[in-house]
Design an enzyme around this catalytic site. Structure first.
Site, PDB file in Angstrom:
ATOM      1  N   HIS A  62       0.827  -1.223   0.000  1.00 60.15           N
ATOM      2  CA  HIS A  62       0.000   0.000   0.000  1.00 60.15           C
ATOM      3  C   HIS A  62       0.863   1.277   0.000  1.00 60.15           C
ATOM      4  O   HIS A  62       0.583   2.225   0.727  1.00 60.15           O
ATOM      5  CB  HIS A  62      -0.971  -0.026   1.180  1.00 60.15           C
ATOM      6  CG  HIS A  62      -0.321   0.018   2.533  1.00 60.15           C
ATOM      7  ND1 HIS A  62      -0.857  -0.579   3.641  1.00 60.15           N
ATOM      8  CD2 HIS A  62       0.834   0.591   2.952  1.00 60.15           C
ATOM      9  CE1 HIS A  62      -0.074  -0.359   4.674  1.00 60.15           C
ATOM     10  NE2 HIS A  62       0.959   0.345   4.288  1.00 60.15           N
TER      11      HIS A  62
ATOM     12  N   HIS B 237      -1.745   5.239   9.206  1.00 59.60           N
ATOM     13  CA  HIS B 237      -0.382   5.726   9.432  1.00 59.60           C
ATOM     14  C   HIS B 237      -0.449   7.070  10.159  1.00 59.60           C
ATOM     15  O   HIS B 237      -0.041   8.107   9.625  1.00 59.60           O
ATOM     16  CB  HIS B 237       0.357   5.871   8.106  1.00 59.60           C
ATOM     17  CG  HIS B 237       0.460   4.592   7.325  1.00 59.60           C
ATOM     18  ND1 HIS B 237      -0.593   4.012   6.674  1.00 59.60           N
ATOM     19  CD2 HIS B 237       1.518   3.778   7.105  1.00 59.60           C
ATOM     20  CE1 HIS B 237      -0.195   2.902   6.074  1.00 59.60           C
ATOM     21  NE2 HIS B 237       1.079   2.730   6.326  1.00 59.60           N
TER      22      HIS B 237
ATOM     23  N   HIS C  17      10.219  -3.805   3.751  1.00 60.78           N
ATOM     24  CA  HIS C  17      10.635  -2.408   3.587  1.00 60.78           C
ATOM     25  C   HIS C  17      10.999  -1.800   4.934  1.00 60.78           C
ATOM     26  O   HIS C  17      10.461  -2.187   5.964  1.00 60.78           O
ATOM     27  CB  HIS C  17       9.606  -1.551   2.853  1.00 60.78           C
ATOM     28  CG  HIS C  17       8.250  -1.343   3.486  1.00 60.78           C
ATOM     29  ND1 HIS C  17       7.412  -2.369   3.840  1.00 60.78           N
ATOM     30  CD2 HIS C  17       7.572  -0.204   3.786  1.00 60.78           C
ATOM     31  CE1 HIS C  17       6.277  -1.875   4.318  1.00 60.78           C
ATOM     32  NE2 HIS C  17       6.352  -0.553   4.313  1.00 60.78           N
TER      33      HIS C  17
ATOM     34  N   GLU D 133       4.163  -4.825   8.884  1.00 60.31           N
ATOM     35  CA  GLU D 133       2.804  -4.718   8.327  1.00 60.31           C
ATOM     36  C   GLU D 133       2.263  -6.081   7.871  1.00 60.31           C
ATOM     37  O   GLU D 133       1.057  -6.286   7.802  1.00 60.31           O
ATOM     38  CB  GLU D 133       2.790  -3.738   7.144  1.00 60.31           C
ATOM     39  CG  GLU D 133       2.975  -2.290   7.570  1.00 60.31           C
ATOM     40  CD  GLU D 133       3.020  -1.315   6.396  1.00 60.31           C
ATOM     41  OE1 GLU D 133       2.883  -0.121   6.633  1.00 60.31           O
ATOM     42  OE2 GLU D 133       3.221  -1.742   5.236  1.00 60.31           O
TER      43      GLU D 133
HETATM   44  C1  DHB Z   1       6.227   3.498   1.954  1.00 61.26           C
HETATM   45  C2  DHB Z   1       5.616   2.285   2.200  1.00 61.26           C
HETATM   46  C3  DHB Z   1       4.600   2.184   3.152  1.00 61.26           C
HETATM   47  O1  DHB Z   1       3.976   1.027   3.468  1.00 61.26           O
HETATM   48  C4  DHB Z   1       4.179   3.301   3.820  1.00 61.26           C
HETATM   49  O2  DHB Z   1       3.153   3.180   4.672  1.00 61.26           O
HETATM   50  C5  DHB Z   1       4.811   4.529   3.605  1.00 61.26           C
HETATM   51  C6  DHB Z   1       5.834   4.617   2.652  1.00 61.26           C
HETATM   52  C7  DHB Z   1       7.314   3.625   0.929  1.00 61.26           C
HETATM   53  O3  DHB Z   1       7.766   2.627   0.379  1.00 61.26           O
HETATM   54  O4  DHB Z   1       7.716   4.758   0.624  1.00 61.26           O
HETATM   55 FE    FE Z   2       2.523   1.342   5.330  1.00 66.07          FE
END
Ligand code: DHB
Ligand code: FE
Length: 304
Positions: free
Chosen positions: A12, A59, A193, A240
């Site tokens: 997302h 978030h 990530h 997540e």
């Molecule tokens: C990114 C990914 C995320 O899941 C998020 O909530 C905010 C930023 C990203 O890859 O930049």
């Molecule tokens: Fe996220």
């Protein structure tokens, strides 16, 4: 009786939303990401669910860090897009399903899950970006959506096992709803990530592929991954992925993986996406049965 017919997971990333909103999806960087969801949009158009339950995380958009529910179910009639710092995304207001949502809240709370009831909730990229990826950019979303916000932004998030158990309780709740509704459940976020700190930019494709394999075939194994292991392997925001276990817990043990897509990167994130169908189809005859029925008809035609 209502039934969950399928589960969908999708990353997302907010930059995916910005690419859609700023008409940049055909740029080579983004084309690679969006192409992977073409088949999913077809699947969604054919599947036509009556309701989507979307497991996502807020978030710090709707819930500030002052109040952080572990699990919050959206029981309102509407959920407007949240302002995440550059104005609300130009996407349709999400229409809810207050009757089914209230039924799920009652069933799950009486099953001893301490769910927060959200009667007013703005939804951020955690929910709107996966809807765009799988439903496209229509004037109205194709069906009502029940948001389920999970805390994965401030320690401690729920364990993978707790998420799995909540998925089980949601399955039971949906199956005790009297109206014949075909429900699809989304699990969003992930895959690997990390956005800040020394390991910013971390991506672990080996871990992600194993997670996808297990999600289909051996999900119980994933419920035993500790937070520390998940964050060590998949980065701080890789946490997540516990939300995907709510989706998987709400499906049958045996599922058919009908589609999978994985690409690296989109912004800082490994994009992972899978569609799992329960084998007992509702409103559709299984392919084998259809073939047998067609063969019988042919034999009857030849005989008559
Ligand atoms: C990114 C990914 C995320 O899941 C998020 O909530 C905010 C930023 C990203 O890859 O930049
Ligand atoms: Fe996220």
């Amino acid at each position: 009786m209502a039934r969950i017919i399928a589960g969908v997971t999708s990353s997302h990333v907010p930059a995916i939303g910005a690419a859609i909103d700023n008409h940049r999806t055909s740029e080579p960087y983004w084309q690679r990401v969006f192409e992977g969801f073409e088949r999913s949009k077809e699947w969604m158009a054919q599947t036509k669910p009556d309701v989507i339950i979307c497991v996502y995380n807020d978030h710090a958009s709707a819930f500030s860090v002052e109040v952080i529910p572990t699990f919050a179910l959206g029981c309102a009639a509407e959920f407007p897009p949240a302002d995440e710092g550059w104005g609300p995304r130009p996407v349709p207001v999400v229409k809810g399903h207050p009757e089914l949502a209230s039924h799920i809240a009652q069933s799950v709370i009486l099953d001893e899950f301490d769910l927060t009831i959200a009667n007013k909730l703005e939804v951020d990229h955690g929910l709107t970006v996966p809807l765009n990826l799988v439903c496209g950019s229509p004037k109205e979303w194709p069906c009502p959506v029940i948001p389920l916000a999970v805390n994965v932004v401030m320690y401690p998030p729920p364990t993978g096992n707790r998420c799995w158990m909540l998925g089980r309780a949601i399955k039971k709740a949906v199956e005790s709803y009297p109206e014949d509704l075909r429900v699809v459940i989304f699990g969003t976020g992930g895959m690997s990530h990390q956005i800040s700190g020394q390991r910013a930019g971390l991506i672990n494709s080996k871990f992600d592929h194993a997670f996808l394999d297990n999600l289909t075939k051996n999900p119980k194994k994933l419920t035993r991954i500790s937070h520390l292991e998940l964050m060590r392997e998949a980065g701080a925001e890789g946490i997540e992925m516990v939300m995907w276990l709510i989706m998987r817990g709400a499906l049958d043990d045996q599922v058919d993986e009908v589609y999978r897509f994985y690409t690296v990167p989109a912004s800082n994130t490994a994009v992972g996406h899978i569609i799992l169908e329960n084998r007992k189809k509702v409103g559709k005859k299984p392919a084998a049965k259809l073939k047998r029925a067609a063969a019988r008809k042919k034999v009857q035609r030849i005989r008559s």
